[in-house]
Scaffold this motif. Structure first.
Motif, PDB file in Angstrom:
ATOM      1  N   GLN A  12     176.175  20.941  28.369  1.00 50.12           N
ATOM      2  CA  GLN A  12     174.864  20.948  27.706  1.00 50.12           C
ATOM      3  C   GLN A  12     173.754  20.597  28.696  1.00 50.12           C
ATOM      4  OE1 GLN A  12     174.615  18.474  24.227  1.00 50.12           O
ATOM      5  NE2 GLN A  12     172.483  18.979  23.835  1.00 50.12           N
ATOM      6  N   VAL A  13     173.977  19.563  29.492  1.00 49.52           N
ATOM      7  CA  VAL A  13     172.995  19.194  30.505  1.00 49.52           C
ATOM      8  C   VAL A  13     172.849  20.317  31.531  1.00 49.52           C
ATOM      9  CG1 VAL A  13     172.572  17.634  32.456  1.00 49.52           C
ATOM     10  CG2 VAL A  13     173.229  16.708  30.236  1.00 49.52           C
ATOM     11  N   TYR A  14     173.972  20.921  31.909  1.00 52.27           N
ATOM     12  CA  TYR A  14     173.926  22.027  32.864  1.00 52.27           C
ATOM     13  C   TYR A  14     173.076  23.174  32.313  1.00 52.27           C
ATOM     14  CZ  TYR A  14     175.401  25.801  35.940  1.00 52.27           C
ATOM     15  OH  TYR A  14     175.410  26.849  36.824  1.00 52.27           O
ATOM     16  N   ALA A  15     173.266  23.501  31.050  1.00 58.53           N
ATOM     17  CA  ALA A  15     172.496  24.587  30.443  1.00 58.53           C
ATOM     18  C   ALA A  15     171.004  24.262  30.402  1.00 58.53           C
ATOM     19  CB  ALA A  15     173.011  24.866  29.034  1.00 58.53           C
ATOM     20  N   GLN A  16     170.676  22.995  30.175  1.00 60.39           N
ATOM     21  CA  GLN A  16     169.272  22.595  30.082  1.00 60.39           C
ATOM     22  C   GLN A  16     168.567  22.588  31.434  1.00 60.39           C
ATOM     23  OE1 GLN A  16     169.734  18.761  28.259  1.00 60.39           O
ATOM     24  NE2 GLN A  16     169.670  19.556  26.161  1.00 60.39           N
TER      25      GLN A  16
END
Length: 253
Positions: A217-221
């Protein structure tokens, strides 16, 4: 009653949430003249709800308020209620969170989570309370020197304030302790501001690698912006002008 309380705690810590919730419900359904025990049961119920995929923060706050009605000086419940207020984010919740964190600090001066969370709350304020937040982060780091959270926050916040030389020692210590990659992200900012572009690009690249493995999720953001920063740094350009730093500060809020 005490057996149910203990069973609930054991089930919680061995990751059997349904069984833990059942035990605490049974305990709370029976009268008890033990306010500390009842407060503990409500605190665990709040912890169980907060771990849900989509927590009901109103319910979390209700459980913690029940706990604090029985044990007003329960440091963990004060801290966790402050966190729940920040998560809910209703009008006035930021101020309620600050009050709970300050109360937790006054009850237990060595409890590192309270100054850390209070600092994060102050950094969300529309008025500038950065200096107070930095002092609180330094306090939290001194109380819990093996935790990377406050060190990473110092690295990031000092860098955003245009103080990368002061930030870098905190960044280095955070990277030593942090397995998530977040501290590489923060140190990348400090290094870029110090015009150490190659080192900064390496840190942002390492952050992307760890985030993709550990926190999709952090990677996508963040992956798009970080890749843009890496590309600029590899061209010998600093991607962090005053406008970019201002935008990053606003994202914190």
């Amino acid at each position: 009653w005490m057996a149910l309380l203990v069973i609930g705690q054991v089930d919680y810590w061995i990751d059997r949430p349904a069984q833990a919730e059942s035990a605490f419900h049974q305990a709370l359904a029976s009268p008890s003249d033990d306010p500390a025990g009842v407060a503990t049961a409500y605190s665990y119920m709040a912890a169980l709800e907060s771990k849900e995929a989509a927590p009901d923060w109103d319910q979390v706050l209700a459980y913690l308020t029940e706990a604090l009605q029985r044990q007003p000086a329960m440091t963990l419940a004060l801290n966790n209620r402050g966190v729940a207020y920040l998560q809910r984010g209703a009008p006035g919740d930021l101020q309620r969170a600050e009050a709970d964190f300050r109360d937790a600090m006054s009850v237990e001066s060595t409890f590192s989570s309270a100054p850390f969370n209070l600092a994060l709350a102050l950094l969300r304020e529309p008025t500038d309370k950065t200096e107070e937040a930095l002092q609180l982060l330094k306090l939290a780091a001194s109380l819990n020197p093996l935790s990377p959270g406050a060190l990473n926050a110092l690295c990031w916040t000092l860098s955003l304030e245009g103080r990368p030389e002061e930030a870098l020692p905190y960044c280095d210590e955070a990277v030593k302790l942090d397995e998530t990659g977040n501290s590489h992200d923060s140190r990348g900012l400090a290094l870029a501001l110090l015009r150490r572009f190659e080192d900064a690009a390496a840190d942002f690249t390492r952050f992307m690698e760890l985030a993709s493995e550990n926190d999709p999720q952090v990677y996508a953001q963040r992956s798009q912006t970080r890749q843009e920063w890496i590309d600029a740094l590899q061209r010998g350009e600093n991607p962090f002008n005053a406008q970019t730093l201002g935008q990053l500060r606003e994202e914190e809020r």
